[in-house]
Scaffold this active site. Structure first.
Site, mmCIF file in Angstrom:
data_model
loop_
_atom_site.group_PDB
_atom_site.id
_atom_site.type_symbol
_atom_site.label_atom_id
_atom_site.label_comp_id
_atom_site.label_asym_id
_atom_site.label_seq_id
_atom_site.Cartn_x
_atom_site.Cartn_y
_atom_site.Cartn_z
ATOM 1 N N ALA A 179 8.456 -71.288 19.971
ATOM 2 C CA ALA A 179 9.648 -71.522 20.785
ATOM 3 C C ALA A 179 10.583 -70.319 20.694
ATOM 4 C CB ALA A 179 10.371 -72.761 20.269
ATOM 5 N N GLY A 202 4.662 -73.160 18.633
ATOM 6 C CA GLY A 202 4.209 -73.302 20.022
ATOM 7 C C GLY A 202 3.186 -72.253 20.431
ATOM 8 N N GLU A 217 0.076 -73.778 19.465
ATOM 9 C CA GLU A 217 -0.164 -74.924 20.358
ATOM 10 C C GLU A 217 -0.655 -74.459 21.731
ATOM 11 O OE1 GLU A 217 3.743 -76.717 19.661
ATOM 12 O OE2 GLU A 217 2.675 -78.486 18.946
ATOM 13 N N GLU A 222 6.184 -75.550 11.995
ATOM 14 C CA GLU A 222 7.382 -76.319 12.364
ATOM 15 C C GLU A 222 8.108 -76.976 11.206
ATOM 16 O OE1 GLU A 222 4.601 -76.184 14.106
ATOM 17 O OE2 GLU A 222 5.068 -76.093 16.242
HETATM 18 N N1 COA Z 1 12.198 -66.645 19.322
HETATM 19 C C1 COA Z 1 13.050 -65.695 19.715
HETATM 20 N N2 COA Z 1 13.019 -64.437 19.271
HETATM 21 C C2 COA Z 1 12.079 -64.140 18.363
HETATM 22 C C3 COA Z 1 11.152 -65.086 17.876
HETATM 23 C C4 COA Z 1 11.238 -66.400 18.403
HETATM 24 N N3 COA Z 1 10.379 -67.357 18.036
HETATM 25 N N4 COA Z 1 10.357 -64.490 16.974
HETATM 26 C C5 COA Z 1 10.781 -63.212 16.881
HETATM 27 N N5 COA Z 1 11.825 -63.015 17.711
HETATM 28 C C6 COA Z 1 12.606 -61.779 17.891
HETATM 29 C C7 COA Z 1 13.394 -61.452 16.644
HETATM 30 O O1 COA Z 1 14.599 -62.184 16.577
HETATM 31 C C8 COA Z 1 13.634 -59.972 16.831
HETATM 32 O O2 COA Z 1 14.681 -59.776 17.747
HETATM 33 P P1 COA Z 1 15.817 -58.655 17.493
HETATM 34 O O3 COA Z 1 15.092 -57.346 17.663
HETATM 35 O O4 COA Z 1 16.804 -58.931 18.583
HETATM 36 O O5 COA Z 1 16.320 -58.872 16.102
HETATM 37 C C9 COA Z 1 12.327 -59.514 17.497
HETATM 38 O O6 COA Z 1 11.730 -60.685 18.069
HETATM 39 C C10 COA Z 1 11.345 -58.912 16.523
HETATM 40 O O7 COA Z 1 11.191 -59.837 15.446
HETATM 41 P P2 COA Z 1 10.688 -59.371 14.002
HETATM 42 O O8 COA Z 1 10.687 -60.565 13.115
HETATM 43 O O9 COA Z 1 11.469 -58.168 13.563
HETATM 44 O O10 COA Z 1 9.212 -58.898 14.404
HETATM 45 P P3 COA Z 1 7.934 -58.783 13.504
HETATM 46 O O11 COA Z 1 6.919 -58.116 14.386
HETATM 47 O O12 COA Z 1 8.227 -58.151 12.183
HETATM 48 O O13 COA Z 1 7.430 -60.285 13.216
HETATM 49 C C11 COA Z 1 6.911 -62.563 13.833
HETATM 50 C C12 COA Z 1 6.980 -61.095 14.285
HETATM 51 C C13 COA Z 1 6.454 -63.384 15.012
HETATM 52 C C14 COA Z 1 5.884 -62.648 12.682
HETATM 53 C C15 COA Z 1 8.274 -63.019 13.294
HETATM 54 O O14 COA Z 1 9.281 -62.619 14.222
HETATM 55 C C16 COA Z 1 8.409 -64.518 13.121
HETATM 56 O O15 COA Z 1 7.928 -65.056 12.123
HETATM 57 N N6 COA Z 1 9.103 -65.182 14.074
HETATM 58 C C17 COA Z 1 9.443 -66.589 13.985
HETATM 59 C C18 COA Z 1 8.244 -67.449 14.278
HETATM 60 C C19 COA Z 1 8.601 -68.906 14.238
HETATM 61 O O16 COA Z 1 9.085 -69.424 13.242
HETATM 62 N N7 COA Z 1 8.393 -69.556 15.400
HETATM 63 C C20 COA Z 1 8.813 -70.891 15.642
HETATM 64 C C21 COA Z 1 7.833 -71.859 15.171
HETATM 65 S S1 COA Z 1 8.354 -73.499 15.595
#
Ligand code: COA
Length: 255
Positions: free
Chosen positions: A65, A110, A113, A133
């Site tokens: 999400a 998601g 998913e 989640e």
């Molecule tokens: N929604 C919105 N923005 C997101 C996002 C999400 N689910 N996941 C990452 N981003 C954004 C970050 O906020 C960041 O934005 P910024 O540059 O404005 O700060 C950008 O994407 C890069 O994120 P970053 O964490 O620095 O990238 P990364 O390549 O090191 O790691 C992930 C990528 C996907 C591993 C990590 O961002 C992550 O774990 N995200 C959350 C995943 C999550 O919990 N999803 C929801 C599950 S219900």
């Protein structure tokens, strides 16, 4: 900007989520556009017979999400978004088109998913998947609690969902969470292999497997029989026999 970059390779389309800066997270705009594309390839024309769905860049397939958008949404808006997401993922399953997810990077919540709603999953060796989640105080809301146990079994699904842990490609393959570990070329190759076959037959086989798994065995076998019957009157079945006799590759028309 369009939410997806669409590329056409004959009967195969590649859809790349165009949101690298937010790690291809599921925004309302993105899921709305996905729903439209799914409807387009599931229409009567059926020119597209396989879709390879992937994410832009190397970091993420889809980070789940869009948590920044989510923070601005009311409870009603979250409910409406989840309905849109559930309907879109279900439409992927109900489509005659074969959907392949190429998991090019992180697929969490998601994102996993979305991959689970596809027919086949190919995963980059450096990618990670997870239904994370519970770490955010919620449970999977896009079908994860239902589709994951159907794919990997109840025990493995509980392990993954209760811990919210991330799994790499080797474990994902061992669990049956993904079909193959490979790159985008492997995913495209697999899609091309599928579209070489009779289009109606592949669509019917998809429904026989997906719908049949929800039935007890005799009802499932009866379903297979009914769907098999629908291939009997097709031109493609006759073409398959003729091509075999003439020792040439068949030319299927989807009729
Ligand atoms: N929604 C919105 N923005 C997101 C996002 C999400 N689910 N996941 C990452 N981003 C954004 C970050 O906020 C960041 O934005 P910024 O540059 O404005 O700060 C950008 O994407 C890069 O994120 P970053 O964490 O620095 O990238 P990364 O390549 O090191 O790691 C992930 C990528 C996907 C591993 C990590 O961002 C992550 O774990 N995200 C959350 C995943 C999550 O919990 N999803 C929801 C599950 S219900």
């Amino acid at each position: 900007m369009a939410e997806f970059n669409i590329e056409v390779f004959g009967a195969v389309e590649r859809w790349t989520i165009n949101g690298e800066a937010r790690r291809n997270a599921l925004s309302r705009a993105m899921v709305g556009e996905l729903q439209q594309h799914v409807a387009r390839v599931s229409g009567a024309e059926r020119a597209v017979r396989a879709v390879v769905l992937t994410g832009a860049g190397t970091k993420a397939f889809c980070a789940g999400a869009d948590l920044k958008e989510r923070a601005t949404m009311s409870e009603d808006e979250v409910r409406a978004f989840l309905e849109l997401l559930r309907a879109t993922l279900r439409a992927i399953e109900l489509s005659d088109c074969a959907f392949l997810a190429f998991i090019n990077g992180a697929a969490f919540g998601g994102g996993t998913e979305l991959a689970l709603a596809c027919d086949l999953r190919i995963m980059d060796e450096a990618a990670e998947m997870g239904l994370t989640e519970v770490k955010l105080g919620i449970i999977p809301g896009g079908g994860g609690t239902q589709r994951l146990p159907r794919l990997v079994g109840k025990g493995a699904a509980k392990d993954l969902i209760f811990t919210g842990r991330r799994v790499g490609a080797e474990e994902a393959k061992a669990l049956g969470l993904v079909n193959r570990v490979g790159d985008i070329d492997d995913a495209m190759h697999l899609a091309r292999n599928i579209v070489e076959n009779a289009p109606l037959a592949v669509g019917l086989a998809k429904h026989a497997i997906d719908d049949g798994l929800e039935l007890e065995l005799d009802a499932g076998l009866a379903l297979e029989q009914r769907l098999y019957q629908r291939t009997l009157g097709t031109e493609d079945r006759l073409e398959g026999l003729k091509a075999f006799a003439e020792k040439r590759p068949p030319v299927f028309k989807g009729k």
